[in-house]
Design an enzyme around this catalytic site. Structure first.
Site, PDB file in Angstrom:
ATOM      1  N   ASP A  42       0.750  -1.407   0.436  1.00 32.05           N
ATOM      2  CA  ASP A  42      -0.209  -0.180  -0.270  1.00 32.05           C
ATOM      3  C   ASP A  42       0.795   1.182  -0.471  1.00 32.05           C
ATOM      4  O   ASP A  42       0.480   2.238   0.653  1.00 32.05           O
ATOM      5  CB  ASP A  42      -0.932  -0.391   1.436  1.00 32.05           C
ATOM      6  CG  ASP A  42      -1.735  -1.823   1.458  1.00 32.05           C
ATOM      7  OD1 ASP A  42      -2.282  -1.594  -0.167  1.00 32.05           O
ATOM      8  OD2 ASP A  42      -2.450  -1.458   2.494  1.00 32.05           O
ATOM      9  N   THR A  65      -2.897  -5.620  -3.617  1.00 27.20           N
ATOM     10  CA  THR A  65      -2.530  -4.125  -4.322  1.00 27.20           C
ATOM     11  C   THR A  65      -3.339  -3.679  -3.813  1.00 27.20           C
ATOM     12  O   THR A  65      -4.546  -4.178  -4.100  1.00 27.20           O
ATOM     13  CB  THR A  65      -2.070  -3.851  -6.231  1.00 27.20           C
ATOM     14  OG1 THR A  65      -2.938  -4.810  -6.447  1.00 27.20           O
ATOM     15  CG2 THR A  65      -1.004  -4.632  -6.188  1.00 27.20           C
ATOM     16  N   HIS A  66      -3.786  -1.915  -3.365  1.00 21.35           N
ATOM     17  CA  HIS A  66      -4.791  -1.178  -4.066  1.00 21.35           C
ATOM     18  C   HIS A  66      -4.289  -0.096  -5.072  1.00 21.35           C
ATOM     19  O   HIS A  66      -3.234   0.858  -5.082  1.00 21.35           O
ATOM     20  CB  HIS A  66      -4.464  -0.246  -2.555  1.00 21.35           C
ATOM     21  CG  HIS A  66      -5.472  -1.040  -1.847  1.00 21.35           C
ATOM     22  ND1 HIS A  66      -6.977  -1.291  -1.787  1.00 21.35           N
ATOM     23  CD2 HIS A  66      -5.057  -1.636  -0.251  1.00 21.35           C
ATOM     24  CE1 HIS A  66      -7.086  -1.909  -0.524  1.00 21.35           C
ATOM     25  NE2 HIS A  66      -5.822  -1.426   0.115  1.00 21.35           N
ATOM     26  N   LYS A  97     -12.848  -4.474  -2.951  1.00 24.21           N
ATOM     27  CA  LYS A  97     -13.543  -4.198  -2.149  1.00 24.21           C
ATOM     28  C   LYS A  97     -14.776  -3.479  -2.150  1.00 24.21           C
ATOM     29  O   LYS A  97     -16.004  -2.405  -2.016  1.00 24.21           O
ATOM     30  CB  LYS A  97     -13.077  -3.005  -0.622  1.00 24.21           C
ATOM     31  CG  LYS A  97     -12.210  -3.876   0.150  1.00 24.21           C
ATOM     32  CD  LYS A  97     -12.392  -3.535   1.684  1.00 24.21           C
ATOM     33  CE  LYS A  97     -11.419  -3.840   2.177  1.00 24.21           C
ATOM     34  NZ  LYS A  97     -10.286  -3.654   2.041  1.00 24.21           N
ATOM     35  N   ALA A  99     -18.361  -2.909  -3.396  1.00 30.33           N
ATOM     36  CA  ALA A  99     -19.924  -2.742  -2.953  1.00 30.33           C
ATOM     37  C   ALA A  99     -21.061  -2.390  -3.453  1.00 30.33           C
ATOM     38  O   ALA A  99     -21.517  -0.974  -3.291  1.00 30.33           O
ATOM     39  CB  ALA A  99     -19.294  -2.259  -1.545  1.00 30.33           C
ATOM     40  N   GLY A 102     -24.921  -5.070  -8.771  1.00 32.12           N
ATOM     41  CA  GLY A 102     -24.280  -5.617  -9.927  1.00 32.12           C
ATOM     42  C   GLY A 102     -23.703  -4.989 -11.025  1.00 32.12           C
ATOM     43  O   GLY A 102     -22.723  -5.518 -11.420  1.00 32.12           O
ATOM     44  N   TYR A 222      -3.309  -5.984  15.364  1.00 35.74           N
ATOM     45  CA  TYR A 222      -3.133  -6.483  14.340  1.00 35.74           C
ATOM     46  C   TYR A 222      -3.353  -8.078  15.329  1.00 35.74           C
ATOM     47  O   TYR A 222      -2.689  -7.578  17.012  1.00 35.74           O
ATOM     48  CB  TYR A 222      -1.391  -6.449  14.375  1.00 35.74           C
ATOM     49  CG  TYR A 222      -1.822  -5.292  13.947  1.00 35.74           C
ATOM     50  CD1 TYR A 222      -2.123  -5.296  12.491  1.00 35.74           C
ATOM     51  CD2 TYR A 222      -0.896  -4.029  13.704  1.00 35.74           C
ATOM     52  CE1 TYR A 222      -1.498  -4.416  11.247  1.00 35.74           C
ATOM     53  CE2 TYR A 222      -1.224  -2.795  13.039  1.00 35.74           C
ATOM     54  CZ  TYR A 222      -1.181  -3.149  11.972  1.00 35.74           C
ATOM     55  OH  TYR A 222      -0.466  -2.623  10.579  1.00 35.74           O
TER      56      TYR A 222
HETATM   57  O1  S5P Z   1     -10.294  -5.951   7.279  1.00 41.71           O
HETATM   58  C1  S5P Z   1     -10.305  -5.846   6.593  1.00 41.71           C
HETATM   59  C2  S5P Z   1      -9.571  -5.945   5.683  1.00 41.71           C
HETATM   60  C3  S5P Z   1      -8.204  -5.663   4.418  1.00 41.71           C
HETATM   61  S1  S5P Z   1      -8.673  -6.475   2.843  1.00 41.71           S
HETATM   62  N1  S5P Z   1      -8.078  -5.326   7.294  1.00 41.71           N
HETATM   63  C4  S5P Z   1      -7.340  -4.987   6.283  1.00 41.71           C
HETATM   64  O2  S5P Z   1      -6.512  -4.638   6.907  1.00 41.71           O
HETATM   65  N2  S5P Z   1      -7.404  -4.933   4.940  1.00 41.71           N
HETATM   66  C5  S5P Z   1      -6.173  -4.655   4.563  1.00 41.71           C
HETATM   67  O3  S5P Z   1      -5.216  -5.399   4.664  1.00 41.71           O
HETATM   68  C6  S5P Z   1      -6.217  -2.862   4.350  1.00 41.71           C
HETATM   69  O4  S5P Z   1      -6.860  -2.175   3.380  1.00 41.71           O
HETATM   70  C7  S5P Z   1      -4.660  -2.766   4.165  1.00 41.71           C
HETATM   71  O5  S5P Z   1      -4.320  -2.828   2.386  1.00 41.71           O
HETATM   72  C8  S5P Z   1      -3.715  -4.420   4.485  1.00 41.71           C
HETATM   73  C9  S5P Z   1      -3.123  -4.339   5.880  1.00 41.71           C
HETATM   74  O6  S5P Z   1      -2.667  -3.405   5.913  1.00 41.71           O
HETATM   75  P1  S5P Z   1      -1.587  -3.152   7.527  1.00 41.71           P
HETATM   76  O7  S5P Z   1      -0.551  -2.109   6.782  1.00 41.71           O
HETATM   77  O8  S5P Z   1      -2.662  -2.947   8.435  1.00 41.71           O
HETATM   78  O9  S5P Z   1      -1.121  -4.541   7.536  1.00 41.71           O
END
Ligand code: S5P
Length: 275
Positions: A42, A65-66, A97, A99, A102, A222
């Site tokens: 990211d 990726t985003h 994601k 949302a 269709g 985390y």
């Molecule tokens: O519930 C979620 C779903 C996703 S896909 N929580 C998240 O954090 N993510 C994604 O995972 C978020 O958009 C980011 O790209 C990644 C987590 O990043 P980090 O830097 O916090 O590890």
């Protein structure tokens, strides 16, 4: 509590339980490279993202990726990303994601600047609009062999994707069939053992993973790879800032990816040994 049956199966034995080519490919790579690590890149620019991917690519089964973050997105980024995915053997997951209804998501998936369906093996969608979102995306992605994950739970504090929402999301996926929907973004094994049918297998991918901090200032939470894989039964751990954000330059990022790969793989080996 007895272990969820899926968590006792090696990744290699789950390949045959899938018909979707992307699901098969993910499990094959995981088994071949001994990794259940996905790295989320990211960063602000496509060129920085490619730098990170070159460093971590050999340690991962998937790069997430985003692309809407990049200031410098071009088709040449996509060409290079696809080339690296072949050279370094990983799957490309665009974390879009979706949302919407269709019709709208089918356009967002196929068109615009990013043309996601042309290059991303995997993408994801919220279940909030109902099953039409799966139908809209599968119309574009399924003929190309792409896969879809539904967001059944989120890692962030105060998420509304809990309890009944999570259960209904699972049912929606089950009703759609597994030719396109291959699993979930979730924090737990939400495909409860009393709900899955014989031979049904879903991939549970969990973000919100870190070996250091317990969260950030914006609600991210985390857990360790071990907590995800052993305690919660996740199949893939998704790590972003814990890897690309590490201080110490190129080698440090590479080493950190390898550290997470080893942690994730150790936890998986311990899990399947509980048979
Ligand atoms: O519930 C979620 C779903 C996703 S896909 N929580 C998240 O954090 N993510 C994604 O995972 C978020 O958009 C980011 O790209 C990644 C987590 O990043 P980090 O830097 O916090 O590890």
């Amino acid at each position: 509590m007895s272990a969820h049956p899926t968590t006792l199966l090696p990744y290699s034995e789950r390949i045959k339980l899938h018909t979707n080519p992307t699901a098969k490919k993910i499990l094959e790579i995981m088994d071949r490279k001994k990794t259940n690590l996905a790295v989320s890149v990211d960063v602000n620019t496509a060129s920085e993202a490619l730098e990170v991917i070159r460093r971590v690519g050999s340690s991962v089964c998937m790069v997430k990726t985003h692309v809407d973050i990049f200031e410098d997105f071009t088709e040449s980024f996509v060409e290079e990303l696809v080339k690296l995915s072949k050279e370094l053997d990983f799957v490309i997951f665009e974390d879009r994601k979706f949302a919407d209804i269709g019709n709208t998501v089918s356009l967002q998936y196929s068109s615009g600047i990013h043309k996601i369906a042309n290059w991303a093996d995997l993408t994801n969608a919220h279940s909030v609009p109902g099953p039409g979102i799966i139908a809209g995306l599968s119309k574009i992605g399924e003929p190309l062999g792409r896969g879809l994950l539904l967001l059944a739970e989120m890692s962030s504090k105060g998420s509304l994707a809990v309890d009944g929402y999570t259960e209904e999301t699972f049912k929606m996926a089950q009703e759609a069939g597994r030719s396109f929907v291959i699993g979930f973004i979730a924090q737990n094994r939400i495909d409860k053992s009393d709900l899955i049918k014989d031979g049904e297998d879903y991939l549970i991918m969990s973000p919100g993973v870190g070996l250091g901090a317990k969260g950030d200032s914006l609600g991210q939470q985390y857990r360790t790879p071990r907590e995800c894989i052993i305690d919660s039964g996740s199949d893939v751990i998704i790590v972003g800032r814990g890897i690309y954000g590490i201080k110490g330059g190129e080698q440090a990022v590479k080493d950190e990816a390898e550290r997470y790969r080893i942690e994730g793989w150790k936890a998986y080996e311990e899990r399947i040994s509980k048979k």
